[in-house]
Design a protein around this motif. Structure first.
Motif, PDB file in Angstrom:
ATOM      1  N   GLY A  50      -9.533   3.831  -6.436  1.00 44.79           N
ATOM      2  CA  GLY A  50      -9.829   5.253  -6.595  1.00 44.79           C
ATOM      3  C   GLY A  50      -8.598   6.094  -6.878  1.00 44.79           C
ATOM      4  N   LYS A  51      -7.433   5.473  -7.067  1.00 42.73           N
ATOM      5  CA  LYS A  51      -6.260   6.259  -7.456  1.00 42.73           C
ATOM      6  C   LYS A  51      -6.147   6.261  -8.991  1.00 42.73           C
ATOM      7  N   ASN A  52      -5.127   6.949  -9.516  1.00 40.43           N
ATOM      8  CA  ASN A  52      -5.008   7.092 -10.974  1.00 40.43           C
ATOM      9  C   ASN A  52      -4.751   5.759 -11.658  1.00 40.43           C
ATOM     10  N   PHE A  81       3.982   6.379  -4.776  1.00 36.14           N
ATOM     11  CA  PHE A  81       2.633   6.401  -5.360  1.00 36.14           C
ATOM     12  C   PHE A  81       1.766   5.431  -4.582  1.00 36.14           C
ATOM     13  N   SER A  82       0.470   5.706  -4.568  1.00 40.25           N
ATOM     14  CA  SER A  82      -0.488   4.724  -4.036  1.00 40.25           C
ATOM     15  C   SER A  82      -1.217   4.083  -5.209  1.00 40.25           C
ATOM     16  N   LEU A  83      -1.474   2.790  -5.093  1.00 44.62           N
ATOM     17  CA  LEU A  83      -2.262   2.079  -6.115  1.00 44.62           C
ATOM     18  C   LEU A  83      -3.583   1.626  -5.510  1.00 44.62           C
ATOM     19  N   THR A 133      -4.102  16.949   4.871  1.00 41.51           N
ATOM     20  CA  THR A 133      -3.699  15.863   3.971  1.00 41.51           C
ATOM     21  C   THR A 133      -4.438  14.595   4.377  1.00 41.51           C
ATOM     22  N   CYS A 134      -4.186  13.529   3.652  1.00 44.17           N
ATOM     23  CA  CYS A 134      -4.815  12.244   3.952  1.00 44.17           C
ATOM     24  C   CYS A 134      -4.345  11.744   5.325  1.00 44.17           C
ATOM     25  N   PHE A 135      -5.272  11.182   6.116  1.00 41.33           N
ATOM     26  CA  PHE A 135      -4.927  10.747   7.475  1.00 41.33           C
ATOM     27  C   PHE A 135      -3.935   9.581   7.480  1.00 41.33           C
ATOM     28  N   SER A 136      -3.773   8.929   6.343  1.00 39.73           N
ATOM     29  CA  SER A 136      -2.780   7.840   6.260  1.00 39.73           C
ATOM     30  C   SER A 136      -1.367   8.365   6.476  1.00 39.73           C
ATOM     31  N   VAL A 137      -1.161   9.632   6.170  1.00 38.10           N
ATOM     32  CA  VAL A 137       0.197  10.189   6.251  1.00 38.10           C
ATOM     33  C   VAL A 137       0.673  10.254   7.710  1.00 38.10           C
ATOM     34  N   PRO A 138      -0.092  10.923   8.618  1.00 37.17           N
ATOM     35  CA  PRO A 138       0.353  10.862  10.025  1.00 37.17           C
ATOM     36  C   PRO A 138       0.324   9.439  10.575  1.00 37.17           C
ATOM     37  N   SER A 165       0.850  -1.201   0.000  1.00 36.94           N
ATOM     38  CA  SER A 165       0.000   0.000   0.000  1.00 36.94           C
ATOM     39  C   SER A 165       0.881   1.244   0.000  1.00 36.94           C
ATOM     40  N   GLY A 166       0.236   2.400  -0.206  1.00 34.43           N
ATOM     41  CA  GLY A 166       0.966   3.665  -0.122  1.00 34.43           C
ATOM     42  C   GLY A 166       1.449   3.919   1.307  1.00 34.43           C
ATOM     43  N   LYS A 167       0.597   3.595   2.282  1.00 33.39           N
ATOM     44  CA  LYS A 167       0.978   3.774   3.702  1.00 33.39           C
ATOM     45  C   LYS A 167       2.206   2.945   4.028  1.00 33.39           C
ATOM     46  N   ALA A 168       2.197   1.696   3.537  1.00 35.32           N
ATOM     47  CA  ALA A 168       3.338   0.808   3.779  1.00 35.32           C
ATOM     48  C   ALA A 168       4.587   1.401   3.129  1.00 35.32           C
ATOM     49  N   GLU A 210       8.535  13.012  -1.895  1.00 34.51           N
ATOM     50  CA  GLU A 210       7.401  13.456  -2.705  1.00 34.51           C
ATOM     51  C   GLU A 210       6.231  12.518  -2.454  1.00 34.51           C
ATOM     52  N   ASP A 211       5.166  13.047  -1.852  1.00 29.78           N
ATOM     53  CA  ASP A 211       3.959  12.247  -1.675  1.00 29.78           C
ATOM     54  C   ASP A 211       3.138  12.390  -2.953  1.00 29.78           C
ATOM     55  N   ALA A 212       3.377  11.442  -3.868  1.00 33.16           N
ATOM     56  CA  ALA A 212       2.676  11.462  -5.156  1.00 33.16           C
ATOM     57  C   ALA A 212       1.582  10.399  -5.159  1.00 33.16           C
ATOM     58  N   ALA A 213       1.092  10.056  -3.938  1.00 32.41           N
ATOM     59  CA  ALA A 213       0.057   9.023  -3.806  1.00 32.41           C
ATOM     60  C   ALA A 213      -1.125   9.301  -4.731  1.00 32.41           C
ATOM     61  N   GLN A 214      -1.461  10.604  -4.868  1.00 27.08           N
ATOM     62  CA  GLN A 214      -2.664  10.952  -5.628  1.00 27.08           C
ATOM     63  C   GLN A 214      -2.329  11.506  -7.011  1.00 27.08           C
ATOM     64  N   ALA A 215      -1.094  11.362  -7.456  1.00 25.50           N
ATOM     65  CA  ALA A 215      -0.702  12.118  -8.653  1.00 25.50           C
ATOM     66  C   ALA A 215       0.097  11.317  -9.663  1.00 25.50           C
TER      67      ALA A 215
HETATM   68  C1  LIG Z   1      -1.805  11.980   0.058  1.00 26.23           C
HETATM   69  C2  LIG Z   1      -1.788  10.513   0.404  1.00 26.23           C
HETATM   70  N1  LIG Z   1      -0.688   9.972   0.949  1.00 26.23           N
HETATM   71  C3  LIG Z   1      -0.648   8.654   1.278  1.00 26.23           C
HETATM   72  C4  LIG Z   1      -1.719   7.806   1.074  1.00 26.23           C
HETATM   73  C5  LIG Z   1      -1.653   6.360   1.473  1.00 26.23           C
HETATM   74  O1  LIG Z   1      -1.904   5.491   0.406  1.00 26.23           O
HETATM   75  P1  LIG Z   1      -2.671   4.081   0.590  1.00 26.23           P
HETATM   76  O2  LIG Z   1      -4.126   4.365   0.691  1.00 26.23           O
HETATM   77  O3  LIG Z   1      -2.317   3.330  -0.646  1.00 26.23           O
HETATM   78  O4  LIG Z   1      -2.143   3.455   1.813  1.00 26.23           O
HETATM   79  C6  LIG Z   1      -2.871   8.338   0.504  1.00 26.23           C
HETATM   80  C7  LIG Z   1      -4.036   7.464   0.280  1.00 26.23           C
HETATM   81  O5  LIG Z   1      -5.096   7.813  -0.061  1.00 26.23           O
HETATM   82  C8  LIG Z   1      -2.917   9.723   0.159  1.00 26.23           C
HETATM   83  O6  LIG Z   1      -4.018  10.248  -0.374  1.00 26.23           O
END
Ligand SMILES: Cc1ncc(COP(=O)(O)O)c(C=O)c1O
Length: 364
Positions: free
Chosen positions: A181-183, A176-178, A81-86, A54-57, A152-157
């Motif tokens: 709902g991502k790109n 990047f996140s896959l 930002t997305c709560f996954s970041v903190p 995952s992106g969080k991982a 670079e948090d390109a999770a959404q880009a």
């Molecule tokens: C800005 C941002 N960073 C990190 C993440 C974490 O990605 P993931 O959902 O794949 O764990 C997300 C997920 O939506 C995100 O929007």
């Protein structure tokens, strides 16, 4: 359950042939993952690529790797930002430091960022929120003198472009996140791109300790992805949205997420990813530009350069105040327009972070 046609969020299409062929991945070793890594290296000119669950991982692993090579513990992120970041920062055992955002750009307020960067900061997360490209060069300019790494948090880009640079290629390390709902999606998944041999070395040490996912997790993800492919249709999306326990569209703070390597099934789902990514992003842009014209809004892309292109993971609208936002969302639910509220609060109002971050005004 209320049965009503509702526009779903834009989802990255997954070709049926890839979905049906993916179970081959249970028997193909690392073939598809190796191919995916090569293709990613090529397209983004990366020094090294790491594939995660995952992106969080991915973010957690980056932070652990950087922390292993430094005494610094502070991680600066946008206050919105997305709560996954903190979640990832806490999981990595590091300290969250918030920098306010400029509501016009959703990027940092740079005068505030300048006052926050010092020799105790491990890294700063330059974030392309909603697919709108951030000014990574400006963040790098402020961080360089202090030896701070720019992540670079390109999770959404994935697939967004800033001038001549692709999102994910401008920082020292990027992810990047896959997710759904991502790109581009493989159900869940994450990609790390490293751009220096020093960071690659730290990443390799961490990655060696990351296990393969259990087969049941791999199969479960494949089933969820197949269900998403069916129910993302506007005629059927009422069904999953009517099941509150699925928590669709919710953003949550939690640290007990798993950190696994990406499995072969996910890599199999991502075949032809580069063309598919460009194709879906073109469609997103066309829709976003049409909506902006219809609504009489300025184009975000004009901000940086004529050839900059957002990946439009979302088309964010800044509402006058909370009640205007709530009434727009309520009306949308009534007519099934598919407009949804974004993150409900700034990061500092996440209850689980109450004792962990310094509370400061973040009006932006
Ligand atoms: C800005 C941002 N960073 C990190 C993440 C974490 O990605 P993931 O959902 O794949 O764990 C997300 C997920 O939506 C995100 O929007």
């Amino acid at each position: 359950m209320k049965i009503q046609r509702t526009l779903p969020p834009t989802a990255a299409p997954i070709p049926l042939k890839h979905l049906l062929r993916a179970p081959i991945g249970l028997f193909s070793g690392v073939k598809y993952r190796d191919q995916l890594k090569e293709d990613l290296k090529d397209r983004f000119s990366a020094h090294a690529v790491f594939l995660l669950s995952s992106g969080k991982a991915a973010l957690t692993l980056i932070l652990k790797a950087l922390a292993a090579g430094s005494r610094r513990r502070r991680v600066v992120i946008p206050a919105y930002t997305c709560f996954s970041v903190p979640s990832a920062i806490v999981k990595a055992g590091l300290e969250v430091v918030l920098c306010d955002v400029d509501p016009e750009t959703l990027d940092f307020k740079f005068d505030e960022l300048e006052s926050l960067v010092d020799d105790d900061v491990l890294c700063v997360l330059s974030t392309h929120l909603f697919g709108l490209t951030a000014d990574v060069a400006r963040t790098k300019g402020l961080c360089g003198d202090h030896g701070i790494v720019v992540v670079e948090d390109a999770a959404q880009a994935m697939g967004a472009q800033s001038g001549l640079d692709q999102a994910g290629t401008m920082g020292d390390v990027a992810f990047f996140s896959l997710g759904r709902g991502k790109n581009l999606t493989s159900g869940t998944g994450g990609i790390i791109l490293s751009f220096s041999s020093a960071i690659t070395e730290l990443m390799e040490t961490e990655y060696r300790q990351v296990p393969e996912p259990p087969v049941r997790d791999t199969i479960f993800n494949w089933i969820e992805t197949a269900l998403m492919k069916v129910f993302i249709h506007p005629g059927l999306y009422w069904f999953p949205t009517g099941l509150p326990f699925l928590g669709l569209g919710e953003t949550k703070f939690y640290t007990d997420f798993p950190i696994f390597r990406m499995d072969e099934l996910r890599a199999c789902l991502l075949q032809d990813w580069s063309d598919r990514l460009d194709q879906t992003n073109r469609a997103r842009r066309a829709t976003a530009h049409r909506l902006m014209e219809d609504l009489g809004l300025g184009r975000w892309d004009v901000r940086t350069s004529a050839i900059s292109e957002s990946a439009y993971l979302r088309l964010p609208l800044l509402m006058r105040d909370r009640s205007a936002k709530e009434s727009a969302c309520k009306r949308s639910r009534e007519v099934g327009a598919g407009i949804s509220p974004n993150y409900p609060t700034t990061v500092q109002n996440i209850p689980q972070l109450a004792d962990r971050i310094a509370v400061r005004p973040v009006p932006g």
